[in-house]
Design an enzyme around this catalytic site. Structure first.
Site, short mmCIF file in Angstrom:
data_model
loop_
_atom_site.label_atom_id
_atom_site.label_comp_id
_atom_site.label_asym_id
_atom_site.label_seq_id
_atom_site.Cartn_x
_atom_site.Cartn_y
_atom_site.Cartn_z
N HIS A 7 0.83 -1.21 0.00
CA HIS A 7 0.00 0.00 0.00
C HIS A 7 0.85 1.25 0.00
O HIS A 7 0.51 2.25 -0.61
CB HIS A 7 -0.92 0.01 1.22
CG HIS A 7 -1.66 -1.26 1.37
ND1 HIS A 7 -1.93 -1.86 2.55
CD2 HIS A 7 -2.15 -2.08 0.41
CE1 HIS A 7 -2.56 -2.97 2.34
NE2 HIS A 7 -2.70 -3.14 1.06
N ARG A 19 -9.17 4.15 -8.18
CA ARG A 19 -9.08 2.99 -7.29
C ARG A 19 -9.71 3.37 -5.94
O ARG A 19 -9.05 3.90 -5.07
CB ARG A 19 -7.61 2.61 -7.07
CG ARG A 19 -6.92 2.00 -8.29
CD ARG A 19 -5.48 1.66 -7.94
NE ARG A 19 -4.90 0.69 -8.86
CZ ARG A 19 -3.98 1.00 -9.78
NH1 ARG A 19 -3.56 2.24 -9.92
NH2 ARG A 19 -3.49 0.05 -10.55
N ARG A 72 -13.81 2.55 -9.88
CA ARG A 72 -13.77 1.10 -9.73
C ARG A 72 -14.25 0.77 -8.31
O ARG A 72 -13.74 1.35 -7.35
CB ARG A 72 -12.35 0.58 -9.92
CG ARG A 72 -12.33 -0.88 -9.56
CD ARG A 72 -11.06 -1.58 -9.57
NE ARG A 72 -10.00 -1.13 -8.72
CZ ARG A 72 -8.74 -1.48 -8.93
NH1 ARG A 72 -8.42 -2.20 -9.98
NH2 ARG A 72 -7.81 -1.09 -8.11
N GLU A 74 -9.68 -9.04 -16.03
CA GLU A 74 -8.41 -9.29 -15.35
C GLU A 74 -8.09 -10.77 -15.27
O GLU A 74 -7.06 -11.16 -14.72
CB GLU A 74 -8.44 -8.70 -13.94
CG GLU A 74 -8.78 -7.22 -13.92
CD GLU A 74 -8.58 -6.59 -12.57
OE1 GLU A 74 -7.48 -6.13 -12.27
OE2 GLU A 74 -9.56 -6.56 -11.80
N ARG A 134 2.66 -11.15 -9.80
CA ARG A 134 3.12 -9.77 -10.00
C ARG A 134 3.89 -9.23 -8.81
O ARG A 134 4.55 -8.21 -8.89
CB ARG A 134 1.92 -8.86 -10.33
CG ARG A 134 0.93 -8.73 -9.20
CD ARG A 134 -0.37 -8.09 -9.64
NE ARG A 134 -0.40 -6.66 -9.39
CZ ARG A 134 -1.51 -5.91 -9.43
NH1 ARG A 134 -2.67 -6.46 -9.75
NH2 ARG A 134 -1.47 -4.63 -9.19
N CYS A 169 -6.04 -0.40 -18.49
CA CYS A 169 -5.63 0.47 -17.37
C CYS A 169 -4.53 -0.12 -16.50
O CYS A 169 -4.32 0.34 -15.39
CB CYS A 169 -6.84 0.85 -16.52
SG CYS A 169 -7.60 -0.54 -15.70
#
Ligand code: PEP
Ligand code: MG
Length: 747
Positions: free
Chosen positions: A364, A471, A507, A606, A640, A677
């Protein structure tokens, strides 16, 4: 020191303190110290080996070995018994050194006469400084008390080194924290920054390692530990009923704070002559040394808890470290082991750069640093022990490199690079209002990713044509409790107000995987990235989903509203979520709230499965946005977050580009608007290829809009499509070499 270890040891420390206070500098002081130790321990030899560089130890002073060997005898980490002590960080104690594992004979030292060997590491808070050795002719193992006493002396030596006792005229040691060093880590946010070190949790400097009144020191320690215990109990009281993980950490704190073993060891250290703070630091150093060897994640975490607790205790004892951000140096570069998103937001844009010893690319804190466009390098080993407050530092967030106390030549090269980047920014500013139309006439929509109020000014500065991905989870992640609906309404309103006529794609809450809400029950999952996350959580926790949908509608208050659901793996999930949207509209109407003027509801693609959903889904959905970060990790089965694999597969791999092409074809066939995106949209070469594959809307970090627009304005997408098709025909794995070659030929 065989008998009466306590008094002997205290006497020795007393003499060491006199040495510290004496006028002698560098070599002379170290020589006298080896003499003192040998004399006190009644060993024939005492030698100090210090690190010359990361891998080489040098004999820097000796009593008993051949004096000519000083500054000549060197060994590598792991070499000989001394090297073994340095490498393992553990004591070697043997009655018969020549037969011990790893023994290496150094003829120039004349050590063949000595049979017994005791070596202890000289280390300070995880930083290895050298090895302290005593040897004697008589074949005997040193007693546990003697080993312990020598460890205490080694601790004092480490503190003296930190305080600069062995530098100056006739230096025995190159000064600590003064040389320039280059440290490497992982790039987490691009950009370059020059500034001065600001330690988020400044290291406490122990200026008085030796004390002469053990009774007083025991009292100081007891008082400080009591204060610590009360503090921990208070924290526990406040956190009751909160997050279970945080409670676990606090319980561990309490366990350590009440640990008899921890207390007893520190009391023993004081009895031998250390001050209360030096005793705390000695235990902390040993815990850090253990930490570097423990692989079990649970144990490592507990040792890290002990480390935090020791820091708190040191701050209580010394009164140091209670700085606040009012003391920030000019151009501050924040340095920390780790930092939470809330703390980082408090610093906000005042920071020029961030360097973390731990951290991760998807944490974060990283998300916040990215949103604030502050260059960030993570996983930079040793940075918190090497850097001192105020040190000059250069951060290269593009390559993950940190230059601490850099040489002038490095500084000037770095400044040239920053100047070039600034020039490029000027160029981008000049095309800010130019619509993005390629040479062959394709109009590309460039929008930005956002998530914090701090992002909003970028809407106008960057030339973005709207927000392609807002987000919403960031507002949830940076708090200690679930935000209220009314708070969300205010925030979403501010976003829409700032955007004016521009479209904002909200989103819905995307939590789970690496994004864990501190106040939500944590579910341990074997594979969180494949687990209970995003829309899956939303559909299982309808209350939260409804609350957010209501907040979005109320914020729109008669304006158009666009929202999308993350991580949709199958059409049915989208349908269910859309059903909730319809229900919310009905409810809002009943309650008399103004409804949005228009509503678009999209899905994020996704997971590969959604690309193969039935045609009906493509007809139903208002738009699709490819979340390339997640999609790529599932397409290539490469986490990732995992440094070992995350860069292994190229976005320009023909399989991935072919997949993009199929998605474009499906969307075109049903007239479904499509955008991309993920992070790749903001990388100029990747963005070009995505556009060549037919994607007409790209959403990226605001800072990327200029560079991406600049290449798109000069590009002929038809020609590029041909280059890609040819490379594919030739059977190449990635089209990158062909595309780069083509770009070079275009100048
Ligand atoms: C993505 O996965 O590409 C995306 C944009 O979402 P996030 O990075 O927030 O998971
Ligand atoms: Mg995603």
């Amino acid at each position: 020191m065989a008998d009466g270890t306590e008094t002997e040891s205290r006497k020795l420390l007393g003499r060491l303190r006199e040495e510290m206070a004496s006028e002698a500098a560098g070599q002379e002081r170290l020589d006298r110290i080896t003499h003192l130790i040998a004399d006190s321990i009644r060993a024939e030899v005492c030698s100090v080996y210090l690190f010359r560089d990361e891998d080489t130890l040098e004999l820097c002073a000796t009593e008993g070995l051949t004096p000519e060997a000083v500054h000549k005898t060197r060994m590598r980490m792991g070499e000989g018994l001394v090297g073994r002590v340095a490498k393992s960080g553990k004591v070697v104690n043997t009655a018969d050194a020549p037969s011990a594992k790893g023994f290496r004979y150094m003829p120039e030292t004349g050590e063949e006469r000595f049979s017994s060997f005791l070596g202890v590491p000289v280390q300070r808070l995880g930083q290895k400084l050298g090895v302290l050795v005593v040897q004697s002719r008589e074949a005997r193992e040193f007693s546990a008390d003697e080993v312990y006493a020598l460890e205490v002396v080694a601790m004092v030596l480490a503190e003296m080194a930190e305080l600069g006792a062995f530098i100056g005229e006739g230096a025995a040691l190159s000064p600590l924290h003064q040389q320039s060093i280059l440290l490497r880590g992982g790039p987490a946010q691009e950009g370059s920054a020059e500034g001065h070190v600001w330690l988020h949790e400044p290291r406490v400097v122990v200026t008085n390692p030796i004390a002469d009144d053990p009774q007083r020191e025991q009292e100081r320690l007891a008082e400080a530990v009591e204060e610590l215990r009360v503090g921990v109990d208070k924290m526990l009281e406040i956190s009751k009923g909160g997050d279970s993980e945080q409670l676990q950490v606090l319980e561990a704190y309490r366990m350590f704070a009440n640990s008899k073993g921890w207390m007893r060891r520190m009391e023993e250290d004081i009895t031998l002559g250390l001050s209360a703070e030096a005793a705390v630091e000695k235990e902390q150093s040993q815990a850090r040394a253990r930490m570097s060897q423990v692989t079990d994640p649970y144990l490592r975490e507990r040792l890290a808890d002990l480390d935090d607790l020791s820091n708190r205790l040191l701050r209580i004892l010394t009164g140091q470290g209670n700085t606040n951000s009012a003391d920030l140096p000019p151009d501050p570069i924040l340095i920390a082991r780790n930092i939470g998103p809330g703390d980082l937001l408090e610093y906000g844009r005042s920071l020029k750069g961030i360097v973390l010893e731990e951290g991760s690319v998807g944490s974060h804190a990283t998300i916040v640093a990215r949103a604030l466009a502050i260059p960030l390098v993570v996983h930079v080993g040793r940075i918190t022990t090497e850097a001192l407050n105020g040190d000059h530092v250069l951060v290269d967030g593009d390559h993950g490199v940190v230059h601490l106390r850099p040489e002038d030549t490095v500084v000037s090269a770095f400044r040239d690079k920053i100047a070039m980047q600034a020039k490029a920014q000027e160029r981008y500013a000049s095309i800010r209002d130019t619509p993005t139309v390629t040479r062959d006439g394709e109009r590309i929509n460039l929008v930005m990713n956002a998530g914090l109020m701090a992002d909003l000014p970028s809407l106008h500065n960057s030339g973005a044509e709207g927000v392609g991905l807002f987000r919403t989870e960031l507002q949830f992640l940076i708090r200690n409790q679930m935000p209220k609906r009314s708070e969300l309404v205010t925030q979403y309103q501010r976003v829409l107000d700032a955007a004016g006529d521009m479209r904002v794609v909200f989103r819905t809450l995307d939590i789970g995987s690496d994004k864990v809400l501190p106040y939500m029950k944590h579910v341990a999952e074997p594979n969180p990235a494949l687990g209970w996350r995003a829309i899956r959580v939303g559909l299982d926790k309808r209350g939260v989903m409804r609350m957010q949908l209501q907040a979005l509608m109320r914020a729109a208050n008669g304006r158009p509203l666009t929202l999308m659901f993350p991580f949709v793996a199958q059409a049915e999930e989208f349908r269910e979520a859309r059903w909730e949207v319809n229900k919310t509209i009905e409810r809002e109407k009943r309650l008399g709230h103004v409804l949005p003027e228009s509503l678009e509801v999209g899905a994020m693609l996704e997971t590969p499965s959604l690309a193969f959903a039935p045609q009906k889904f493509f007809d139903e959905v208002d738009f699709i946005s490819i979340g390339g970060n997640d999609l790529k990790q599932f397409f290539f089965a490469a986490d990732r977050e995992n440094e070992l694999v995350r860069r292994r597969y190229d976005t320009l791999n023909v399989s991935f580009l072919t997949f993009m092409e199929r998605i474009v074809e499906r969307c075109n066939a049903s007239n479904t608007p499509l955008s991309f995106c993920g992070e790749d949209a903001g990388r100029p070469v990747e963005a070009l290829c995505l556009a060549a594959m037919g994607i007409r809307s790209l959403s990226m970090r605001p800072a990327s809009i200029g560079p991406v627009k600049s290449v798109l304005l000069r590009a002929d997408l038809q020609a590029l499509r041909k280059i890609i098709a040819d490379a594919r025909h030739r059977g190449e794995q990635s089209v990158r070499p062909a595309v780069m070659e083509w770009l070079r030929s275009q100048g």
